[in-house]
Scaffold this active site. Structure first.
Site, PDB file in Angstrom:
ATOM      1  N   HIS A 278       0.831  -1.209   0.000  1.00  0.00           N
ATOM      2  CA  HIS A 278       0.000   0.000   0.000  1.00  0.00           C
ATOM      3  C   HIS A 278       0.863   1.255   0.000  1.00  0.00           C
ATOM      4  CE1 HIS A 278       1.017   0.883   4.175  1.00  0.00           C
ATOM      5  NE2 HIS A 278       0.852  -0.411   4.419  1.00  0.00           N
TER       6      HIS A 278
ATOM      7  N   GLU B 185      -2.114  -7.299   7.258  1.00  0.00           N
ATOM      8  CA  GLU B 185      -0.781  -7.202   7.847  1.00  0.00           C
ATOM      9  C   GLU B 185      -0.670  -8.119   9.064  1.00  0.00           C
ATOM     10  OE1 GLU B 185       2.199  -7.069   7.620  1.00  0.00           O
ATOM     11  OE2 GLU B 185       2.809  -4.963   7.517  1.00  0.00           O
TER      12      GLU B 185
END
Length: 207
Positions: free
Chosen positions: A11, A86
């Site tokens: 990201h 994550e």
């Protein structure tokens, strides 16, 4: 070994990235730079979508990764995959990395994002994360674009390349680029021209 091409994105930059704060499975919005990085990734992926019109595009559902994915996809369908979140860093999530390092007796120079995420005492840890990443890779059945996070994307890249944990920890965590993996090798694509050259280099697979 995975034979089909995989295009991995981290990201874009977030507010907590700037602050040096651990995000994990918490979230913070993309900065202006992060949004620009997602647009750069969109441009890099254009030749990929031309070469693989039906390519599987998956992303972590966490806001920073999902926003990056939707921008980079440029209208291509994207599916959310919880396995791509994550690594969970327990009670360290949301805290400044520098504060955690100091509490553990280290210095600012020892602020290693990868090591911190995997050493959180009540976090997910390396073994569980590896199993999760192996599940994500095993579920792929063709070329894929994946948008994830710093630690998870490094683990995915390392597993595809057959690396051990020490070498995975040394991988870069660049934002605004696309990591192309095929036949156990990795190339970092920084421009659309890079992507075009890369696709030409794997033309045998495309045929």
């Amino acid at each position: 070994m995975i034979k089909h091409p995989i295009f991995l994105l981290r990201h874009g930059q977030t507010e907590w990235n700037l602050e040096g704060r651990m995000q994990g499975q918490l979230d913070s919005p993309l900065t202006a730079k992060g949004r620009a990085q997602a647009l750069a990734q969109r441009d890099i992926l254009k030749p990929v979508f031309a070469a693989f019109p039906q390519i599987d595009f998956q992303a972590s559902p966490l806001g920073r990764a999902w926003d990056t994915a939707v921008t980079a996809a440029d209208g291509h369908p994207v599916s959310q995959n919880d396995v791509l979140k994550e690594v969970f860093a327990g009670s360290w999530e949301g805290r400044l990395r520098a504060d955690i390092v100091a509490e553990c007796g280290g210095s600012a120079a020892e602020d290693d994002m990868f090591e911190l995420f995997l050493s959180a005492p009540d976090g997910e840890g390396a073994a569980a994360l590896e199993q999760r990443c192996r599940r994500a890779l095993a579920a792929l059945n063709g070329p894929a674009v994946i948008v994830s996070h710093g630690v998870v994307s490094a683990f995915l890249r390392g597993l595809v390349r057959g690396l051990g944990i020490a070498d995975i920890a040394r991988l870069s965590h660049n934002q605004g680029v696309v990591f192309a993996l095929h036949d156990g090798a990795e190339v970092m694509l920084e421009t659309r021209a890079d992507a075009e050259l890369y696709l030409a280099s794997i033309r045998a697979y495309l045929i």
